[in-house]
Design an enzyme around this catalytic site. Structure first.
Site, short mmCIF file in Angstrom:
data_model
loop_
_atom_site.label_atom_id
_atom_site.label_comp_id
_atom_site.label_asym_id
_atom_site.label_seq_id
_atom_site.Cartn_x
_atom_site.Cartn_y
_atom_site.Cartn_z
N ASP A 1 -1.58 -13.74 -1.59
CA ASP A 1 -1.37 -12.29 -1.70
C ASP A 1 0.04 -11.92 -1.23
O ASP A 1 0.77 -11.18 -1.90
CB ASP A 1 -2.42 -11.55 -0.87
N LYS B 1 3.48 -10.42 -3.46
CA LYS B 1 4.30 -9.27 -3.06
C LYS B 1 5.75 -9.68 -2.83
O LYS B 1 6.68 -8.95 -3.20
CB LYS B 1 3.71 -8.65 -1.80
N GLY C 1 0.80 -1.23 0.00
CA GLY C 1 0.00 0.00 0.00
C GLY C 1 0.82 1.27 0.00
O GLY C 1 1.60 1.52 -0.91
#
Length: 442
Positions: free
Chosen positions: A212, A216, A145
């Protein structure tokens, strides 16, 4: 880039086409409108959204979309002559998202994306296309983020040889494990609460099964080691098997349980995994709770660094997207993996069984004499040495003659530990599947 505006090239707006108007897409439009003066000053020119695409025209997204051309078919947006930069916020490794990014790069248009799955799986091919067409591909928002993890690794540590990279890369899992530890509630209950609060998706499997975080980690490892990493070679585990009892035992032993994605490079090759781990409760990463993420990097010269912040949400992710757009406006670009793209095959992670470590093993066993001797005999035969053992006898009734048993090992080979767990699982005195968790001490 060219502009039909009569303004000078230095002040001509950078015209954006945004594909995907979900939480993040709307957040980008809101940020660019709210911080227009600041963004213009830092970009050296205005950033103007001229075209948009999404599946539903009627949905109220809480932002002003007037003056923006709408495309029902997202790839058509790429060909718009009044779009200088394509912002892909659709998500997913295939389908429309991939088509939009490939079309934009093929047309020589810069791309800014938050699509971690696309980069993890198709990053090598996209990097080559980006290089061939001299079309920048930026993706700060794809990892953690609003945390500037990509810039830290690819730019801030560009001169250092990185030894390891990773951290807490999924806020949903971190939230669930935090609440389980603080409340003693079981996994299913906390997951349901997280879904009600919007911290977990209706189908949470990508998060709680570790995919997920693995997407990353694949990106971070590729940046850290200057070469794309084969996503399918990573060892990936989620948190479904972690029980409230494990959080309690971990606290007794002086640890906390975190889902970590870690990649290390050594003479033996690349070790890359996403797994629950016990970390010392006084370690900085153990203090990262709730929906927060943390990225840890270790360089031969810089030493160890950790940055922490919100890993998802409209605000943090939109901020990261806008930072990339400012870089494009300024003409500041860099190769996808920090070095020129080549046809070299992606790095393959070593099999997890080739590693070593210390381990936590939790069993549910019959409460009768000789059980511990049977289990330790298996560990001895597999060459696994015990460091400590805990046996808690909870309140139980006559119909439940089983008790939890926790064993903590010294450093051992993971292959030996896996063999021992398989044999122990086959003992008549053991009920339920054993839970094995790696202990991270450094």
């Amino acid at each position: 880039m060219t502009s039909s505006s009569s303004t000078s090239p230095q002040s001509a707006p950078l015209r954006l086409g945004i594909a995907g108007l979900g939480t993040v897409g709307a957040g980008v439009i809101r940020l660019l409108a709210t911080n227009a003066d600041l963004v213009t000053a830092r970009a050296g020119r205005p950033l103007k959204v001229t075209a948009i695409s999404a599946r539903d025209r009627t949905r109220d997204r809480g932002v002003d979309l007037s003056g923006m051309r709408w495309y029902d078919n997202a790839p058509d947006l790429v060909a718009d002559p009044d779009v200088d930069v394509v912002v892909e916020l659709i998500g997913g490794a295939e389908g429309t998202a991939r088509a939009v990014v490939e079309a934009a790069l093929a047309a020589g248009k810069p791309v800014v994306t938050a699509n971690k799955a696309l980069l993890a799986i198709h990053g090598p091919a996209l990097a080559r296309l980006s290089a061939e067409k001299s079309a920048p591909l930026l993706f700060e928002a794809a990892v953690a983020g609003g945390i500037p993890a990509i810039k830290m690794v690819r730019e801030g540590l560009a001169a250092d040889r990185l030894l390891r990279i990773g951290g807490i890369l999924n806020g949903t899992c971190n939230y669930i494990l935090t609440v389980m530890r603080e409340t003693g509630k079981d996994f299913g209950t906390v997951l349901a609460d997280a879904q009600q609060l919007g911290y977990a998706e209706a189908d949470p499997s990508t998060d709680i099964d570790g995919l997920d975080a693995a997407h990353k980690l694949t990106i971070l490892a590729g940046l850290a080691f200057g070469q794309p990493v084969a996503f399918e070679s990573l060892h990936v585990e989620g948190i479904r098997r972690i029980g409230a009892l494990d959080l309690t035992f971990a606290r007794t032993l002086g640890y906390r349980i975190k889902l970590l994605g870690m990649a290390r490079m050594s003479e033996a090759g690349l070790e890359a995994r996403v797994t629950p781990c016990l970390v010392p409760e006084n370690a900085p990463i153990a203090q990262v709770d709730g929906v927060f993420n943390a990225v840890v990097a270790e360089g031969a010269f810089a030493g160890r660094l950790m940055i922490e912040g919100r890993g998802a949400g409209a605000g943090p992710t939109a901020s990261a997207v806008a930072a990339d757009l400012i870089d494009v406006a300024r003409g500041h670009t860099i190769p996808v993996w920090g070095v020129q793209a080549t046809d070299t095959p992606p790095l393959q992670a070593n099999p997890v069984s080739a590693g070593t470590g210390a381990f936590y093993l939790r069993l549910l066993v019959e409460d009768r004499p000789g059980v511990i001797a049977d289990i330790t005999a298996v560990l001895r035969d597999c060459g696994v040495s015990l460091r400590s053992m805990l046996q808690h006898t909870p309140e139980q009734n006559d119909a439940d003659p089983y008790v939890p048993l926790v064993l903590v090992t010294h450093q051992t080979s993971e292959a030996a530990m896996q063999e021992a767990v398989t044999r122990i699982d086959g003992l008549d005195v053991v009920t339920d599947t054993p839970v094995m968790i790696r202990i991270e001490t450094d």
